[in-house]
Design a protein around this motif. Structure first.
Motif, PDB file in Angstrom:
ATOM      1  N   PHE A 137      20.087 -38.714   3.158  1.00 18.76           N
ATOM      2  CA  PHE A 137      20.260 -39.887   3.917  1.00 18.76           C
ATOM      3  C   PHE A 137      20.243 -40.856   2.415  1.00 18.76           C
ATOM      4  O   PHE A 137      19.946 -40.878   1.891  1.00 18.76           O
ATOM      5  N   LYS A 138      21.129 -42.052   2.872  1.00 22.17           N
ATOM      6  CA  LYS A 138      20.668 -43.101   1.813  1.00 22.17           C
ATOM      7  C   LYS A 138      21.069 -44.471   2.277  1.00 22.17           C
ATOM      8  O   LYS A 138      21.531 -44.842   2.903  1.00 22.17           O
ATOM      9  N   ALA A 139      19.697 -44.782   2.191  1.00 24.95           N
ATOM     10  CA  ALA A 139      18.874 -46.144   2.590  1.00 24.95           C
ATOM     11  C   ALA A 139      18.855 -46.930   1.888  1.00 24.95           C
ATOM     12  O   ALA A 139      18.125 -46.698   0.559  1.00 24.95           O
ATOM     13  N   LYS A 140      18.158 -48.246   2.216  1.00 23.88           N
ATOM     14  CA  LYS A 140      17.993 -49.220   1.290  1.00 23.88           C
ATOM     15  C   LYS A 140      16.622 -49.383   1.764  1.00 23.88           C
ATOM     16  O   LYS A 140      16.381 -50.070   2.825  1.00 23.88           O
ATOM     17  N   PHE A 141      15.457 -48.667   1.547  1.00 25.18           N
ATOM     18  CA  PHE A 141      13.892 -49.201   1.891  1.00 25.18           C
ATOM     19  C   PHE A 141      13.217 -50.324   1.855  1.00 25.18           C
ATOM     20  O   PHE A 141      13.738 -50.802   0.947  1.00 25.18           O
ATOM     21  N   THR A 142      12.545 -51.297   2.551  1.00 30.43           N
ATOM     22  CA  THR A 142      12.756 -52.588   2.501  1.00 30.43           C
ATOM     23  C   THR A 142      10.504 -52.649   2.192  1.00 30.43           C
ATOM     24  O   THR A 142       9.912 -53.597   2.076  1.00 30.43           O
ATOM     25  N   GLN A 143      10.338 -51.457   2.596  1.00 33.18           N
ATOM     26  CA  GLN A 143       8.612 -51.706   2.088  1.00 33.18           C
ATOM     27  C   GLN A 143       8.559 -50.385   2.285  1.00 33.18           C
ATOM     28  O   GLN A 143       9.473 -48.555   2.058  1.00 33.18           O
ATOM     29  N   PRO A 144       7.645 -49.893   1.304  1.00 36.16           N
ATOM     30  CA  PRO A 144       7.068 -48.760   0.986  1.00 36.16           C
ATOM     31  C   PRO A 144       6.957 -47.498   2.402  1.00 36.16           C
ATOM     32  O   PRO A 144       6.537 -48.183   3.365  1.00 36.16           O
ATOM     33  N   VAL A 145       7.575 -45.926   1.973  1.00 32.82           N
ATOM     34  CA  VAL A 145       7.475 -45.600   3.017  1.00 32.82           C
ATOM     35  C   VAL A 145       6.066 -44.347   3.401  1.00 32.82           C
ATOM     36  O   VAL A 145       5.926 -43.841   1.794  1.00 32.82           O
ATOM     37  N   LEU A 146       5.597 -43.457   4.470  1.00 31.78           N
ATOM     38  CA  LEU A 146       4.701 -42.623   4.030  1.00 31.78           C
ATOM     39  C   LEU A 146       5.508 -40.826   4.136  1.00 31.78           C
ATOM     40  O   LEU A 146       6.862 -41.206   5.797  1.00 31.78           O
ATOM     41  N   PRO A 147       5.188 -39.886   4.044  1.00 29.93           N
ATOM     42  CA  PRO A 147       5.574 -38.730   4.744  1.00 29.93           C
ATOM     43  C   PRO A 147       4.909 -38.769   6.048  1.00 29.93           C
ATOM     44  O   PRO A 147       4.406 -39.264   6.864  1.00 29.93           O
ATOM     45  N   ALA A 148       6.256 -38.223   7.188  1.00 26.16           N
ATOM     46  CA  ALA A 148       5.839 -38.544   8.822  1.00 26.16           C
ATOM     47  C   ALA A 148       6.738 -36.691   9.547  1.00 26.16           C
ATOM     48  O   ALA A 148       7.391 -36.211   8.671  1.00 26.16           O
ATOM     49  N   PHE A 149       5.917 -36.955  10.389  1.00 24.97           N
ATOM     50  CA  PHE A 149       5.877 -34.907  11.024  1.00 24.97           C
ATOM     51  C   PHE A 149       5.744 -35.921  12.402  1.00 24.97           C
ATOM     52  O   PHE A 149       4.855 -36.177  12.801  1.00 24.97           O
ATOM     53  N   MET A 150       5.713 -34.289  12.700  1.00 27.08           N
ATOM     54  CA  MET A 150       5.642 -34.275  14.611  1.00 27.08           C
ATOM     55  C   MET A 150       5.956 -32.810  15.053  1.00 27.08           C
ATOM     56  O   MET A 150       7.188 -31.503  13.785  1.00 27.08           O
ATOM     57  N   VAL A 151       5.087 -32.643  15.853  1.00 30.75           N
ATOM     58  CA  VAL A 151       5.682 -30.959  16.456  1.00 30.75           C
ATOM     59  C   VAL A 151       5.647 -31.468  18.151  1.00 30.75           C
ATOM     60  O   VAL A 151       4.402 -32.020  18.148  1.00 30.75           O
ATOM     61  N   TRP A 152       5.387 -30.349  19.000  1.00 34.33           N
ATOM     62  CA  TRP A 152       5.543 -30.967  20.041  1.00 34.33           C
ATOM     63  C   TRP A 152       4.958 -28.723  20.929  1.00 34.33           C
ATOM     64  O   TRP A 152       6.322 -28.682  19.523  1.00 34.33           O
ATOM     65  N   CYS A 153       4.196 -28.431  21.388  1.00 30.38           N
ATOM     66  CA  CYS A 153       3.532 -26.938  21.344  1.00 30.38           C
ATOM     67  C   CYS A 153       4.512 -26.403  20.289  1.00 30.38           C
ATOM     68  O   CYS A 153       4.991 -25.035  19.870  1.00 30.38           O
ATOM     69  N   GLY A 154       3.503 -26.451  19.232  1.00 35.01           N
ATOM     70  CA  GLY A 154       3.864 -25.763  18.067  1.00 35.01           C
ATOM     71  C   GLY A 154       3.182 -25.736  16.684  1.00 35.01           C
ATOM     72  O   GLY A 154       1.786 -26.700  17.012  1.00 35.01           O
ATOM     73  N   SER A 155       3.394 -25.590  15.833  1.00 33.20           N
ATOM     74  CA  SER A 155       2.216 -25.671  14.642  1.00 33.20           C
ATOM     75  C   SER A 155       3.263 -26.618  13.068  1.00 33.20           C
ATOM     76  O   SER A 155       3.981 -25.529  13.249  1.00 33.20           O
ATOM     77  N   PHE A 156       2.524 -27.198  12.110  1.00 35.31           N
ATOM     78  CA  PHE A 156       3.232 -26.305  11.244  1.00 35.31           C
ATOM     79  C   PHE A 156       2.018 -26.724  10.007  1.00 35.31           C
ATOM     80  O   PHE A 156       1.180 -27.380  10.188  1.00 35.31           O
TER      81      PHE A 156
END
Length: 465
Positions: free
Chosen positions: A416-435
Motif C-alpha cells: 500500500f502507498k498511503a499518506k498516513f495522517t495520524q499514528p497507526v497501530l498494528p491491527a489483527f482480526m481472526v474468526w474461528c481460528g487463532s494466530f
C-alpha cells in the motif's frame, strides 16, 4: 583455608606428576620408534651388502677354471693353437659372471639422515612452566554487527597466546545506554566453548533497547579477566496486544490470540460473576482481560468501546509515528477468516479491518470459498500469490509504505502507498481460528533491499485506488 591449601596443592601436584609421566611415556614411545627405524635401516643395508658379497664370491669361484685355461694357453708352443686358445679365453671372459659384476656397493654407509637435533625441543622443555592467567580480550566494535535479529561479536587478544583453549561470552539485555550498570534486572547469559575470536548470536528477540557484552579467555586450568563490557544498540519494534479493547470473543495471552465462541455469551458472564463473587459484568472481566504491558500506549478507549459485533479485532499497544518497523504473524490455516495490517486509533468499534479509510490490511477468507485480498476503504484487490502461513508486515510511516511479505521467503505479497495522517497501530482480526504475533524484530536486510527498490520504481503491486 589450610585444608583447602592442602587439598588443592595435592591435586595440582598429582596433575603435574601425571603430565610429566605422559611426557616420559611419549618420549619413550618416540625413542622406541626412532631406534626401530635405525635398526631397520641397518638390517636393510647389511642384507644388501651381504647379497652383493655373495655374488662376488660366486663369481670368483667361477673364474678359477678360466684362470686355469689361461695358464695352459701360455704353455702352448704352436702359434696357431695359441691364437685359437686366446680367442676362446676372450669369449669365456666376456661370458663370465665376474665380467658383468659391478664392484660398486649398492648401498651407502652414510647414516647421517638418521641423525637428530633436539636443541629446539630441549629449549621448549626447559621453558616448561605453570600456566599463566590468559590476557584480557579486547572487543572490536568495528568488526561487530547487529542485523536481522543477530549479533556478531568480534574480539582480539593483546598478545598471541597458544595456551588459550576457548573463550566464554556473556550477554544480557538492558534499557540503559552506556557502560553496564552494577545492578541489572536481567541476568548474564553464558555461551561457553567458543574456539574462535568471533561469535554470532542468532534468532534473538530484541525486547529491550540495548545489550551488554563481555568475553574472557580460558586455558586448560584457569579463566582470565572479562573484557571491558560494551553496549550495542538493538533497535527493534516491540509491542504487545491491547487486550482491553479487543473483541470479547478473542482470548488474548501475551502475543497469542484465539477466537472463543463463548466469550460474549450471557451464561459465560454470569458464571464469571459467580466466580468473581458478585463482580459487575464488564469487558474488564471478560476472558480477553490480561495484565497489560507497562509500555502500552493509552488507546483512549473506555470499556464500552471494546470492538464488538463482527469486528473481531485486536490492536497493538504501541503507536507507529515514524521510522520503519517490522513484525510477523503466524496464523492457524484452519481459521475461517484472518486479517493483518495497521489502523488508526480512531477505528470504530464496529469497523472491520479494511472496510473504512482508517485501516489497511491483507485479508484471508476460508469460509465457503477461499480468497486472499488487500483491503482498504471498503475496496479489495484479489492477490494472485500463494498464501503463506507466516506474514511479515513492514511499515514506513514517513514514506507511507505498508508492505506485506512471505515471512519465510521474503516474497513481496502487496504494498500500500498511503499518506498516513495520524499514528497507526498494528491491527489483527481472526474468526474461528487463532494466530501468534512475533514482535521485537528488526527490519530484515532482504526487506530493506526490496523496499529501496520499491520506493524508486513503481511496483506491479500498486496500492488500491
Amino acid at each position: 583455608m589450610m585444608q583447602n591449601v592442602e587439598a588443592n596443592s595435592s591435586r595440582v601436584q598429582e596433575d603435574l606428576e601425571s603430565e610429566f609421566q605422559s611426557l616420559y611415556t611419549l618420549l619413550d614411545e618416540l625413542k622406541d620408534e626412532m631406534l626401530m627405524k635405525i635398526k631397520q635401516d641397518r638390517a636393510s643395508r647389511t642384507y644388501e651388502l651381504q647379497a652383493q658379497l655373495a655374488e662376488c664370491a660366486k663369481a670368483l669361484e667361477s673364474s678359477e677354471e678360466l684362470l686355469e685355461a689361461a695358464n695352459q694357453a701360455l704353455e702352448t708352443a704352436n702359434h696357431h693353437d695359441f691364437l685359437q686358445a686366446a680367442k676362446q679365453i676372450k669369449d669365456s671372459v666376456t661370458m663370465a659372471p665376474a665380467f658383468r659384476l659391478s664392484l660398486k656397493a649398492k648401498v651407502s654407509d652414510n647414516m647421517s639422515h638418521l641423525m637428530v637435533d633436539f636443541a629446539q625441543e630441549r629449549r621448549l622443555l626447559q621453558a616448561l612452566a605453570f600456566l599463566p592467567v590468559p590476557s584480557t580480550p579486547e572487543i572490536d566494535l568495528a568488526e561487530s554487527l547487529v542485523a536481522d535479529n543477530c549479533v556478531t561479536l568480534a574480539w582480539r587478544m593483546p598478545d598471541e597466546d597458544s595456551k588459550i583453549d576457548h573463550y566464554v561470552l556473556e550477554y544480557r539485555r538492558t534499557n540503559f545506554e552506556g557502560p553496564p550498570r552494577a545492578k541489572e534486572d536481567q541476568p548474564w547469559m553464558v555461551v561457553e566453548g567458543i574456539k574462535g575470536t568471533e561469535y554470532t548470536l542468532s534468532g534473538l528477540k530484541f525486547d529491550m533497547k540495548y545489550m551488554n557484552f563481555r568475553v574472557r579467555a580460558c586455558n586448560k586450568a584457569v579463566a582470565g579477566e572479562f573484557s571491558e563490557p560494551v553496549t550495542l544498540e538493538t533497535r527493534a519494534f516491540m509491542f504487545r496486544l491491547d487486550a482491553s479493547t479487543c473483541h470479547q470473543n478473542l482470548r488474548v495471552e501475551e502475543l497469542s490470540v484465539e477466537w472463543d465462541a463463548t466469550g460474549g455469551k450471557v451464561q459465560d458472564v454470569k458464571a464469571r460473576e459467580k466466580d468473581g463473587k458478585g463482580r459487575t459484568a464488564s469487558p474488564a472481566n471478560s476472558p480477553a482481560r490480561v495484565v497489560q504491558s507497562p509500555k502500552r500506549m493509552p488507546s483512549g478507549r473506555g470499556g464500552r468501546d471494546r470492538f464488538t459485533a463482527e469486528s473481531y479485532t485486536v490492536l497493538g499497544d504501541t503507536l507507529i509515528d515514524g521510522d520503519d518497523h517490522y513484525w510477523e504473524v503466524r496464523y492457524d490455516r484452519d481459521s475461517k477468516a484472518f486479517g493483518v495490517g495497521v489502523a488508526y486509533r480512531s477505528l470504530g468499534k464496529f469497523d472491520q479491518l479494511g472496510k473504512t479509510s482508517a485501516s489497511w490490511c491483507l485479508h484471508l477468507n476460508n469460509w465457503l470459498q477461499v480468497s486472499f485480498s488487500a483491503k482498504h476503504a471498503n475496496k479489495a484487490k484479489v492477490l494472485d500469490v500463494p498464501v503463506p502461513d507466516c506474514i511479515g508486515v513492514y511499515c514506513n510511516f514517513h514514506e507511507g509504505f505498508l508492505s506485506f511479505y512471505n515471512a519465510r521467503t521474503k516474497q513481496l505479497l502487496h504494498t500500500f502507498k498511503a499518506k498516513f495522517t495520524q499514528p497507526v497501530l498494528p491491527a489483527f482480526m481472526v474468526w474461528c481460528g487463532s494466530f501468534h504475533v512475533s514482535s521485537g524484530l528488526q527490519v530484515p536486510s532482504a526487506v530493506k533491499c526490496l523496499q529501496k527498490r520499491n520506493s524508486t520504481a513503481s511496483s506491479s503491486n500498486a496500492s488500491l485506488p
